[in-house]
Design a protein around this motif. Structure first.
Motif, PDB file in Angstrom:
ATOM      1  N   ARG A  68       0.831  -1.205   0.000  1.00  0.00           N
ATOM      2  CA  ARG A  68       0.000   0.000   0.000  1.00  0.00           C
ATOM      3  C   ARG A  68       0.866   1.256   0.000  1.00  0.00           C
ATOM      4  NH1 ARG A  68      -5.413  -1.445   1.588  1.00  0.00           N
ATOM      5  NH2 ARG A  68      -6.040   0.718   1.245  1.00  0.00           N
ATOM      6  N   GLU A  71       1.844   1.964  -3.434  1.00  0.00           N
ATOM      7  CA  GLU A  71       0.740   2.543  -4.193  1.00  0.00           C
ATOM      8  C   GLU A  71       0.603   4.037  -3.915  1.00  0.00           C
ATOM      9  OE1 GLU A  71      -2.802   0.433  -3.282  1.00  0.00           O
ATOM     10  OE2 GLU A  71      -2.117  -1.468  -4.130  1.00  0.00           O
ATOM     11  N   VAL A  72       0.709   4.415  -2.637  1.00  0.00           N
ATOM     12  CA  VAL A  72       0.549   5.827  -2.277  1.00  0.00           C
ATOM     13  C   VAL A  72       1.696   6.656  -2.826  1.00  0.00           C
ATOM     14  CG1 VAL A  72       0.464   7.468  -0.357  1.00  0.00           C
ATOM     15  CG2 VAL A  72      -0.834   5.325  -0.233  1.00  0.00           C
ATOM     16  N   ALA A  75       1.727   7.339  -6.575  1.00  0.00           N
ATOM     17  CA  ALA A  75       0.718   8.235  -7.132  1.00  0.00           C
ATOM     18  C   ALA A  75       1.097   9.682  -6.827  1.00  0.00           C
ATOM     19  CB  ALA A  75      -0.651   7.899  -6.553  1.00  0.00           C
ATOM     20  N   GLU A  79      -4.739  11.766  -6.218  1.00  0.00           N
ATOM     21  CA  GLU A  79      -4.796  10.305  -6.296  1.00  0.00           C
ATOM     22  C   GLU A  79      -4.083   9.673  -5.108  1.00  0.00           C
ATOM     23  OE1 GLU A  79      -3.517   6.547  -9.168  1.00  0.00           O
ATOM     24  OE2 GLU A  79      -3.112   8.614  -9.814  1.00  0.00           O
ATOM     25  N   ASP A  82      -6.274  10.099  -2.098  1.00  0.00           N
ATOM     26  CA  ASP A  82      -7.414   9.178  -2.133  1.00  0.00           C
ATOM     27  C   ASP A  82      -6.993   7.771  -1.729  1.00  0.00           C
ATOM     28  OD1 ASP A  82      -9.067  11.200  -2.939  1.00  0.00           O
ATOM     29  OD2 ASP A  82      -9.048  10.653  -5.072  1.00  0.00           O
ATOM     30  N   ARG A  83      -5.799   7.357  -2.130  1.00  0.00           N
ATOM     31  CA  ARG A  83      -5.328   6.014  -1.762  1.00  0.00           C
ATOM     32  C   ARG A  83      -5.053   5.925  -0.263  1.00  0.00           C
ATOM     33  NH1 ARG A  83      -1.437   3.998  -6.801  1.00  0.00           N
ATOM     34  NH2 ARG A  83      -3.075   4.158  -8.402  1.00  0.00           N
ATOM     35  N   TYR A  87      -7.107   3.519   2.460  1.00  0.00           N
ATOM     36  CA  TYR A  87      -6.432   2.661   3.448  1.00  0.00           C
ATOM     37  C   TYR A  87      -6.938   2.951   4.856  1.00  0.00           C
ATOM     38  CZ  TYR A  87      -2.930   1.205   6.802  1.00  0.00           C
ATOM     39  OH  TYR A  87      -2.308   0.664   7.911  1.00  0.00           O
TER      40      TYR A  87
END
Length: 289
Positions: A68, A71-72, A75, A79, A82-83, A87
């Protein structure tokens, strides 16, 4: 050495991290150095990587899994925000469930279990033999709600080729489903035409664990619960209430427990009855009280 590059020690001081943490982030693919000396193996970083390093460290303080974090940090702008929000919503949902479980366990440990069980009305019902098309899966508790909805949806669609649905869909737990135990669980939809059901199951293959069988006539001891009570761990009290009632009556459980879904889940509100929590019992011994 390019003066814009910082040694790992200098970069660690500027980022307020340890060199050990930076080596870990490199090994996990979260923050690679700008340059690694091919002879000495020394790591060097750019000054503009400081903010990225601090962000990784802060996300680690949220106990965010490494995937995760990637992913953060991968971006940008809204975005990335939002991630992070997605979470944290997952975290709050998990904590809310754990808080409810802690309250439930406090009741058990303090001897107040009987008070929790008294709110459940226990009844019995005889269910005739029925042909069911089924889908089985080993699944942990966090994946279970999604799988139940998806599997019952697939089976209800398949029932159109099997003479139609003739009873309430249900899920049978052949073994415990929790965060440590993966069942299996079996979704079942009663259908009208056994021959058509067997032909349908043959066309499905075994990819989803699809099968067809005749569910024998059974007497169930059950309690009816609302949509809010279906959530884990609230549903545990319902199962235990049925077990306690069955034991008090001197009855024998004759098979795995089940959840019978008789209402439109999407249309139901939190306080609407949607599900019967049930255990099969030996017919010859059951009290009708």
């Amino acid at each position: 050495m390019d003066e814009e590059l910082l040694t790992i020690g200098a970069f660690a001081a500027r980022a307020r991290l340890s060199a050990k943490a930076l080596r870990l982030y490199d090994r996990l693919g979260l923050l690679a150095p700008a340059h690694v000396d091919g002879v000495s193996g020394y790591r060097y970083y750019r000054a503009d990587q400081v903010e990225h390093a601090r962000l990784v460290a802060l996300l680690r303080q949220l106990d965010m899994p490494l995937a995760r974090i990637a992913e953060v940090t991968g971006a940008e702008g809204a975005e990335a925000a939002d991630r992070l929000a997605a979470y944290w919503a997952d975290v709050e949902a998990r904590v809310a469930g754990q808080r409810t479980l802690a309250e439930y366990l406090r009741g058990r440990l303090s001897g107040r279990s009987s008070e929790m069980y008294e709110k459940f009305a226990i009844e019995t019902i005889d269910v005739p033999a029925q042909v069911v098309i089924t889908e089985s899966r080993h699944t942990l508790a966090d994946e279970l709600p999604t799988w139940i909805g998806a599997s019952l949806g697939r089976l209800e669609a398949g029932a159109r080729e099997c003479g139609g649905v003739t009873g309430a869909p249900f899920v049978v737990y052949h073994s415990e489903v929790s965060m440590e135990s993966d069942g299996p669980a079996e979704s079942c939809v009663p259908v009208a035409d056994e021959a058509a059901a067997r032909a349908w199951a043959g066309r499905q293959g075994r990819a989803r664990g699809t099968a067809v069988r005749v569910e024998p006539a059974v007497r169930l001891v059950y309690t009816r619960i609302t949509k809010a009570q279906v959530a884990h761990p609230q549903i545990l009290a319902a199962f235990e209430a049925v077990e306690q009632w069955t034991a008090r009556k001197g009855l024998s459980i004759a098979g795995p427990c089940r959840e019978i879904y008789f209402a439109d889940w999407d249309a139901a509100g939190p306080g609407d009855p949607v599900c019967d929590v049930a255990f099969p019992v030996r017919r010859s011994a059951v009290s009708t009280e």
